[in-house]
Write a protein that holds these residues in place. Structure first.
Motif, PDB file in Angstrom:
ATOM      1  N   PHE A 108       0.833  -1.210   0.000  1.00 29.88           N
ATOM      2  CA  PHE A 108       0.000   0.000   0.000  1.00 29.88           C
ATOM      3  C   PHE A 108       0.863   1.253   0.000  1.00 29.88           C
ATOM      4  O   PHE A 108       0.561   2.227  -0.696  1.00 29.88           O
ATOM      5  N   GLN A 109       1.956   1.244   0.765  1.00 25.95           N
ATOM      6  CA  GLN A 109       2.780   2.441   0.931  1.00 25.95           C
ATOM      7  C   GLN A 109       3.743   2.665  -0.218  1.00 25.95           C
ATOM      8  O   GLN A 109       4.286   3.761  -0.374  1.00 25.95           O
ATOM      9  N   ALA A 158       1.760 -11.530  -3.978  1.00 24.49           N
ATOM     10  CA  ALA A 158       0.351 -11.949  -3.919  1.00 24.49           C
ATOM     11  C   ALA A 158      -0.554 -10.763  -3.618  1.00 24.49           C
ATOM     12  O   ALA A 158      -1.651 -10.641  -4.192  1.00 24.49           O
ATOM     13  N   VAL A 159      -0.120  -9.880  -2.733  1.00 24.35           N
ATOM     14  CA  VAL A 159      -0.915  -8.691  -2.408  1.00 24.35           C
ATOM     15  C   VAL A 159      -1.065  -7.794  -3.635  1.00 24.35           C
ATOM     16  O   VAL A 159      -2.156  -7.307  -3.937  1.00 24.35           O
ATOM     17  N   ILE A 160       0.026  -7.584  -4.363  1.00 21.93           N
ATOM     18  CA  ILE A 160      -0.021  -6.743  -5.565  1.00 21.93           C
ATOM     19  C   ILE A 160      -0.991  -7.326  -6.587  1.00 21.93           C
ATOM     20  O   ILE A 160      -1.798  -6.612  -7.186  1.00 21.93           O
ATOM     21  N   VAL A 161      -0.917  -8.637  -6.791  1.00 20.43           N
ATOM     22  CA  VAL A 161      -1.813  -9.286  -7.761  1.00 20.43           C
ATOM     23  C   VAL A 161      -3.270  -9.118  -7.344  1.00 20.43           C
ATOM     24  O   VAL A 161      -4.142  -8.817  -8.178  1.00 20.43           O
ATOM     25  N   VAL A 162      -3.559  -9.276  -6.053  1.00 24.80           N
ATOM     26  CA  VAL A 162      -4.936  -9.106  -5.573  1.00 24.80           C
ATOM     27  C   VAL A 162      -5.386  -7.659  -5.778  1.00 24.80           C
ATOM     28  O   VAL A 162      -6.520  -7.403  -6.210  1.00 24.80           O
ATOM     29  N   TYR A 163      -4.524  -6.687  -5.440  1.00 22.20           N
ATOM     30  CA  TYR A 163      -4.850  -5.281  -5.705  1.00 22.20           C
ATOM     31  C   TYR A 163      -5.297  -5.103  -7.157  1.00 22.20           C
ATOM     32  O   TYR A 163      -6.356  -4.530  -7.444  1.00 22.20           O
ATOM     33  N   HIS A 164      -4.463  -5.578  -8.086  1.00 18.65           N
ATOM     34  CA  HIS A 164      -4.708  -5.323  -9.507  1.00 18.65           C
ATOM     35  C   HIS A 164      -5.928  -6.070 -10.039  1.00 18.65           C
ATOM     36  O   HIS A 164      -6.775  -5.492 -10.743  1.00 18.65           O
ATOM     37  N   LEU A 165      -6.010  -7.358  -9.723  1.00 18.33           N
ATOM     38  CA  LEU A 165      -7.121  -8.146 -10.253  1.00 18.33           C
ATOM     39  C   LEU A 165      -8.461  -7.671  -9.696  1.00 18.33           C
ATOM     40  O   LEU A 165      -9.445  -7.555 -10.437  1.00 18.33           O
ATOM     41  N   ALA A 166      -8.512  -7.411  -8.389  1.00 19.54           N
ATOM     42  CA  ALA A 166      -9.778  -6.987  -7.788  1.00 19.54           C
ATOM     43  C   ALA A 166     -10.190  -5.604  -8.295  1.00 19.54           C
ATOM     44  O   ALA A 166     -11.347  -5.399  -8.680  1.00 19.54           O
ATOM     45  N   TYR A 167      -9.263  -4.656  -8.295  1.00 16.87           N
ATOM     46  CA  TYR A 167      -9.597  -3.309  -8.772  1.00 16.87           C
ATOM     47  C   TYR A 167      -9.985  -3.358 -10.249  1.00 16.87           C
ATOM     48  O   TYR A 167     -10.965  -2.716 -10.667  1.00 16.87           O
ATOM     49  N   GLY A 168      -9.230  -4.122 -11.034  1.00 21.99           N
ATOM     50  CA  GLY A 168      -9.534  -4.211 -12.465  1.00 21.99           C
ATOM     51  C   GLY A 168     -10.881  -4.855 -12.738  1.00 21.99           C
ATOM     52  O   GLY A 168     -11.663  -4.363 -13.563  1.00 21.99           O
ATOM     53  N   ARG A 199       0.125   8.890  -0.906  1.00 20.69           N
ATOM     54  CA  ARG A 199       0.960   7.903  -0.223  1.00 20.69           C
ATOM     55  C   ARG A 199       2.352   8.461   0.105  1.00 20.69           C
ATOM     56  O   ARG A 199       3.139   7.774   0.737  1.00 20.69           O
ATOM     57  N   ARG A 200       2.663   9.675  -0.367  1.00 22.35           N
ATOM     58  CA  ARG A 200       3.981  10.267  -0.123  1.00 22.35           C
ATOM     59  C   ARG A 200       3.970  10.999   1.213  1.00 22.35           C
ATOM     60  O   ARG A 200       3.322  12.037   1.368  1.00 22.35           O
ATOM     61  N   LEU A 201       4.698  10.460   2.185  1.00 21.51           N
ATOM     62  CA  LEU A 201       4.640  10.985   3.536  1.00 21.51           C
ATOM     63  C   LEU A 201       5.315  12.337   3.678  1.00 21.51           C
ATOM     64  O   LEU A 201       5.036  13.071   4.639  1.00 21.51           O
ATOM     65  N   ASP A 202       6.186  12.707   2.727  1.00 21.46           N
ATOM     66  CA  ASP A 202       6.926  13.965   2.833  1.00 21.46           C
ATOM     67  C   ASP A 202       6.337  15.075   1.965  1.00 21.46           C
ATOM     68  O   ASP A 202       6.861  16.190   1.953  1.00 21.46           O
ATOM     69  N   TYR A 203       5.247  14.794   1.263  1.00 25.90           N
ATOM     70  CA  TYR A 203       4.724  15.790   0.309  1.00 25.90           C
ATOM     71  C   TYR A 203       3.832  16.812   1.005  1.00 25.90           C
ATOM     72  O   TYR A 203       2.984  16.460   1.828  1.00 25.90           O
ATOM     73  N   GLU A 204       4.030  18.071   0.649  1.00 24.49           N
ATOM     74  CA  GLU A 204       3.150  19.157   1.099  1.00 24.49           C
ATOM     75  C   GLU A 204       2.804  20.008  -0.108  1.00 24.49           C
ATOM     76  O   GLU A 204       3.695  20.489  -0.820  1.00 24.49           O
TER      77      GLU A 204
END
Length: 352
Positions: free
Chosen positions: A151-152, A317-327, A163-168
């Motif tokens: 996620f990060q 596995a997490v990345i694949v689930v992110y992509h397949l589910a969102y897609g 997701r960028r912790l330093d961005y303002e």
């Protein structure tokens, strides 16, 4: 009230913290204690308004007990049960001239509310918030650590500034949010047709209407991600499904990072069809290319964060689930949008 957002008895300005919930008996006490302990600047007072989506696990009894113990807490009923309906009911009930949204499953720095007020005053924006930081629960297993790490990662998130912790600076959307009351007077409340992405849609409405959304790195919170792949899949299936409805409402072109998962799932389906027709190479080429991309993203996670081997092994596995589910969710959403169908009720259930 002597004037909007000013308490008549004390003469203090009011900041209203709002939080929707449903079936959160195990977590509501800790959340309320954390929210009521928030620091506020001199000249301000805090109230907490919780909208309960007709919980049936004892949450309502716990809210009643907590409200009886501290007059700063009020809870109201949310018969619509979904987040957007609860947000609108809380906006109507809140008395503050600054509104700060919180989520039950996030944890907040002690000065979270104070930093929201400071960022609003400094930026003169119509909505401010901090970066979206994911961390696993204490004692979590390697899978939840992998969900948080993926996620990060900027590589997995497609470069999303949230997701960028330093961005303002200015952004298209922001995690949770804090608004002057006048933002809702100018741009309206949340779209109750949207079960997911109602915050993205509201921020889009603000930006298209000439307003500004601002991210401040000083506004610090921690989001606790899902701990099981099935929960992650249902969550991202909903995210993907509701995005086309937001785009249809505003005639908004899709950003590339929103389109890629749907295009991949569509290509995967075409590859399977080609295989059934006797041509294996399109599917094989696609899977090899995707495997290389997932490995590159996993390497990006390893470079940007310190993760142990058992965690890193689960990241693909997490990345694949992110992509397949969102897609897959996006494709179903686009199908319903192009056919002018109403949103499906099955995509409105809770995913925790």
């Amino acid at each position: 009230m002597a004037a909007e957002g000013i308490d008549a008895a004390s003469g203090l300005r009011t900041v209203s913290v709002i939080a929707p919930c449903r079936n959160e008996r195990r977590h509501i006490g800790a959340f309320v204690a954390s929210a009521l302990a928030q620091q506020v600047p001199p000249g301000w007072r805090l109230e907490l308004v919780v909208a309960d989506g007709q919980s049936d696990d004892g949450t309502r009894d716990e809210l009643a007990r907590l409200a009886a113990a501290d007059a700063r807490l009020r809870w109201i009923d949310n018969p619509g049960r979904i987040v957007s309906a609860g947000l609108n009911r809380m906006l109507a009930a809140a008395s503050g001239d600054v509104i700060v949204r919180m989520d039950i499953h996030s944890e907040y720095a002690p000065d979270y509310v104070a930093q929201c007020i400071a960022a609003l005053e400094r930026s003169r924006a119509d909505n401010v918030g901090g970066p979206w930081r994911a961390e696993p629960d204490a004692g979590a297993g390697p899978l939840q650590h992998a969900v948080a790490a993926a996620f990060q990662s900027p590589a997995v998130a497609g470069g999303a500034r949230s997701r960028r912790l330093d961005y303002e600076g200015p952004v298209d959307t922001v995690y949770l949010g804090a608004w002057p009351r006048k933002t809702f007077e100018r741009f309206g409340g949340f779209d109750e047709q949207l079960v997911r992405n109602q915050d993205d849609e509201h921020n889009l409405r603000v930006v298209k209407g000439g307003g500004r959304v601002w991210q401040s790195r000083a506004i610090r919170s921690v989001y606790r991600p899902r701990a099981r792949l099935g929960q992650v899949a249902r969550q991202y299936l909903q995210y993907g499904y509701w995005k086309p409805f937001v785009m249809r409402k505003h005639g908004q072109p899709a950003a590339l990072r929103h389109l890629v998962p749907a295009l991949f799932v569509a290509a995967l389906g075409a590859g399977v069809l080609a295989l059934l027709l006797g041509a294996a190479w399109p599917l094989l080429a696609l899977l090899l290319a995707y495997a290389a991309a997932v490995l590159a993203m996993t390497a990006g996670v390893a470079r940007s964060q310190r993760v142990h081997a058992p965690v890193l092994l689960r990241v693909p596995a997490v990345i694949v689930v992110y992509h397949l589910a969102y897609g897959a969710g996006s494709l179903v959403g686009w199908w319903d949008v192009t056919r002018r169908r109403s949103p499906r009720a099955g995509f409105g259930s809770l995913t925790r």
